[in-house]
Motif scaffolding. Sequence first.
Motif, short mmCIF file in Angstrom:
data_model
loop_
_atom_site.label_atom_id
_atom_site.label_comp_id
_atom_site.label_asym_id
_atom_site.label_seq_id
_atom_site.Cartn_x
_atom_site.Cartn_y
_atom_site.Cartn_z
N LEU A 13 0.83 -1.20 0.00
CA LEU A 13 0.00 0.00 0.00
C LEU A 13 0.87 1.26 0.00
N ALA A 14 0.31 2.31 -0.61
CA ALA A 14 0.98 3.62 -0.64
C ALA A 14 2.40 3.49 -1.20
N ALA A 15 2.49 3.08 -2.45
CA ALA A 15 3.79 2.62 -2.96
C ALA A 15 4.21 3.27 -4.28
N SER A 16 3.70 4.45 -4.62
CA SER A 16 4.17 5.06 -5.86
C SER A 16 5.58 5.64 -5.68
N LYS A 17 5.96 5.88 -4.43
CA LYS A 17 7.31 6.39 -4.16
C LYS A 17 7.69 6.03 -2.71
N GLY A 18 8.87 6.45 -2.32
CA GLY A 18 9.29 6.34 -0.92
C GLY A 18 9.42 4.91 -0.42
N LEU A 19 9.04 4.72 0.84
CA LEU A 19 9.25 3.42 1.51
C LEU A 19 8.38 2.33 0.92
N GLY A 20 7.16 2.69 0.50
CA GLY A 20 6.28 1.71 -0.14
C GLY A 20 6.89 1.21 -1.44
N ALA A 63 -5.06 2.34 -8.48
CA ALA A 63 -5.15 3.58 -7.70
C ALA A 63 -6.19 3.44 -6.59
N ALA A 64 -5.80 3.73 -5.37
CA ALA A 64 -6.74 3.67 -4.25
C ALA A 64 -6.20 4.51 -3.10
N ASP A 65 -7.14 5.11 -2.36
CA ASP A 65 -6.80 5.83 -1.14
C ASP A 65 -6.93 4.83 0.01
N VAL A 66 -5.86 4.62 0.75
CA VAL A 66 -5.88 3.57 1.79
C VAL A 66 -6.86 3.86 2.92
N SER A 67 -7.32 5.11 3.02
CA SER A 67 -8.28 5.42 4.09
C SER A 67 -9.73 5.31 3.63
N ASN A 91 1.46 -2.82 4.89
CA ASN A 91 0.54 -1.75 5.26
C ASN A 91 1.34 -0.46 5.36
N ASN A 92 0.94 0.53 4.58
CA ASN A 92 1.69 1.79 4.57
C ASN A 92 0.72 2.91 4.20
N GLY A 93 1.09 4.13 4.48
CA GLY A 93 0.23 5.26 4.12
C GLY A 93 1.02 6.54 4.24
N GLY A 94 0.42 7.64 3.84
CA GLY A 94 1.07 8.94 4.03
C GLY A 94 1.15 9.21 5.52
N GLY A 95 2.20 9.86 5.94
CA GLY A 95 2.34 10.14 7.38
C GLY A 95 1.55 11.36 7.80
N PRO A 96 1.21 11.46 9.08
CA PRO A 96 0.49 12.65 9.57
C PRO A 96 1.41 13.86 9.64
N1 LIG Z 1 10.89 8.30 5.39
C1 LIG Z 1 11.09 8.28 6.69
O1 LIG Z 1 12.17 8.61 7.17
C2 LIG Z 1 9.99 7.87 7.62
C3 LIG Z 1 10.27 7.81 8.99
C4 LIG Z 1 9.28 7.42 9.86
C5 LIG Z 1 8.03 7.09 9.39
N2 LIG Z 1 7.78 7.17 8.05
C6 LIG Z 1 6.42 6.85 7.61
O2 LIG Z 1 6.46 5.97 6.52
C7 LIG Z 1 5.35 6.23 5.65
C8 LIG Z 1 5.85 6.42 4.23
O3 LIG Z 1 6.70 7.53 4.23
P1 LIG Z 1 7.57 7.95 2.95
O4 LIG Z 1 8.74 8.66 3.50
O5 LIG Z 1 7.75 6.82 2.04
O6 LIG Z 1 6.58 9.03 2.27
P2 LIG Z 1 6.53 9.57 0.76
O7 LIG Z 1 7.86 9.54 0.12
O8 LIG Z 1 5.82 10.89 0.88
O9 LIG Z 1 5.58 8.52 0.01
C9 LIG Z 1 4.25 8.38 0.43
C10 LIG Z 1 3.53 7.41 -0.51
O10 LIG Z 1 2.26 7.16 0.06
C11 LIG Z 1 1.23 7.45 -0.89
N3 LIG Z 1 0.07 7.88 -0.13
C12 LIG Z 1 -0.03 8.92 0.72
N4 LIG Z 1 -1.25 9.00 1.25
C13 LIG Z 1 -1.96 7.96 0.71
C14 LIG Z 1 -3.30 7.52 0.84
N5 LIG Z 1 -4.17 8.15 1.64
N6 LIG Z 1 -3.69 6.42 0.15
C15 LIG Z 1 -2.84 5.79 -0.68
N7 LIG Z 1 -1.57 6.17 -0.85
C16 LIG Z 1 -1.13 7.25 -0.15
C17 LIG Z 1 1.85 8.52 -1.79
O11 LIG Z 1 1.23 8.57 -3.07
P3 LIG Z 1 -0.08 9.50 -3.37
O12 LIG Z 1 0.21 10.82 -2.72
O13 LIG Z 1 -0.21 9.53 -4.85
O14 LIG Z 1 -1.23 8.81 -2.72
C18 LIG Z 1 3.28 7.97 -1.90
O15 LIG Z 1 3.33 6.91 -2.82
C19 LIG Z 1 4.65 7.46 6.22
O16 LIG Z 1 3.53 7.07 6.96
C20 LIG Z 1 5.68 8.08 7.12
O17 LIG Z 1 5.10 8.78 8.21
C21 LIG Z 1 8.72 7.56 7.16
#
Ligand SMILES: NC(=O)c1ccc[n+]([C@@H]2O[C@H](COP(=O)([O-])OP(=O)(O)OC[C@H]3O[C@@H](n4cnc5c(N)ncnc54)[C@H](OP(=O)(O)O)[C@@H]3O)[C@@H](O)[C@H]2O)c1
Length: 258
Positions: A13-20, A63-67, A91-96
């Motif tokens: 989930l939530a995997a177009s970029k970043g940790l997902g 494409a789906a919003d995890v919430s 399980n992953n999502g945008g952070g608060p």
């Molecule tokens: N990177 C870190 O250092 C770090 C540290 C601690 C915790 N985290 C946590 O790890 C998670 C991922 O962080 P990240 O750094 O990988 O963030 P990121 O680079 O901003 O990537 C977020 C990904 O989640 C998707 N997304 C966001 N909201 C969504 C939703 N409601 N439904 C479906 N997809 C959603 C985004 O795509 P769309 O916007 O297109 O939906 C994007 O693919 C977050 O919850 C963050 O709080 C990260």
Amino acid sequence: MDLKLKDKVALVLAASKGLGMASAEALSAEGAKVVICSRNAEALAVTAAQIQSQTGNPVLAFAADVSDAAQVKALIQKTVDTFGGIDIMVNNGGGPPFDKFEAFDDTQWQHAFELTLFAFARTGRYVLPYMKSAGGGRIINIISASVKSVLNNAVLSTATRMAIVGMAKLMADELGPYHITVNNIAPGLILTERVKEVLPKDIDLDQALKDRAKTIPAGRIGKPEELGALVAYLASEQAAYISGTTIQIDGGAGRGIF
Ligand SMILES: NC(=O)c1ccc[n+]([C@@H]2O[C@H](COP(=O)([O-])OP(=O)(O)OC[C@H]3O[C@@H](n4cnc5c(N)ncnc54)[C@H](OP(=O)(O)O)[C@@H]3O)[C@@H](O)[C@H]2O)c1
């Protein structure tokens, strides 16, 4: 080591970029059939095509919003219709947002609850019937090191994710007999778009990264692929005896002993 993930079905989930995305890449590189979601369909399709061309294994974008419960149900149905089941869910999502306790109103608390806690519980519930019928499974929740060591301005993250720590312990307890493991990954600072956004804007990125790295024993910020490797291991057959845990990946930055 062969992680025995060939042809396993992994929903990330939530995997177009970043940790997902890094998690999806790692699972696909190990031979899994991967389904990824995020809200922006265009960016998601680009990521799916990129991973598939790198690994040669199928990657489906949906494409789906995890919430959103209806969208998540459709995502799970599509995964099962396409690949026949679900073995692994990340399980992953945008952070608060980050700010002081008094800055957040009811709406922001409700949104954090929906996205960071409730969505994780709901998707867990939805995938379980498929994992039970497959005879086992892996649920891996990406949360935050803010559950281990207090991070300034991270009250929404800490409060909602502490609940996931407890939820995973109870799920591990109930699901052990079904050979389903449930674990949390608690990242410290890993270089993604989200992290770049929260770094100070008054100095250049390289300097901001160097400044942040000063308090990290490893002397640097983490790489998404390092978290992806941990996801792949927790998803593997070899990790069958690890469940109910919250594993930090933070270069040693956490100051807590437990
Ligand atoms: N990177 C870190 O250092 C770090 C540290 C601690 C915790 N985290 C946590 O790890 C998670 C991922 O962080 P990240 O750094 O990988 O963030 P990121 O680079 O901003 O990537 C977020 C990904 O989640 C998707 N997304 C966001 N909201 C969504 C939703 N409601 N439904 C479906 N997809 C959603 C985004 O795509 P769309 O916007 O297109 O939906 C994007 O693919 C977050 O919850 C963050 O709080 C990260």
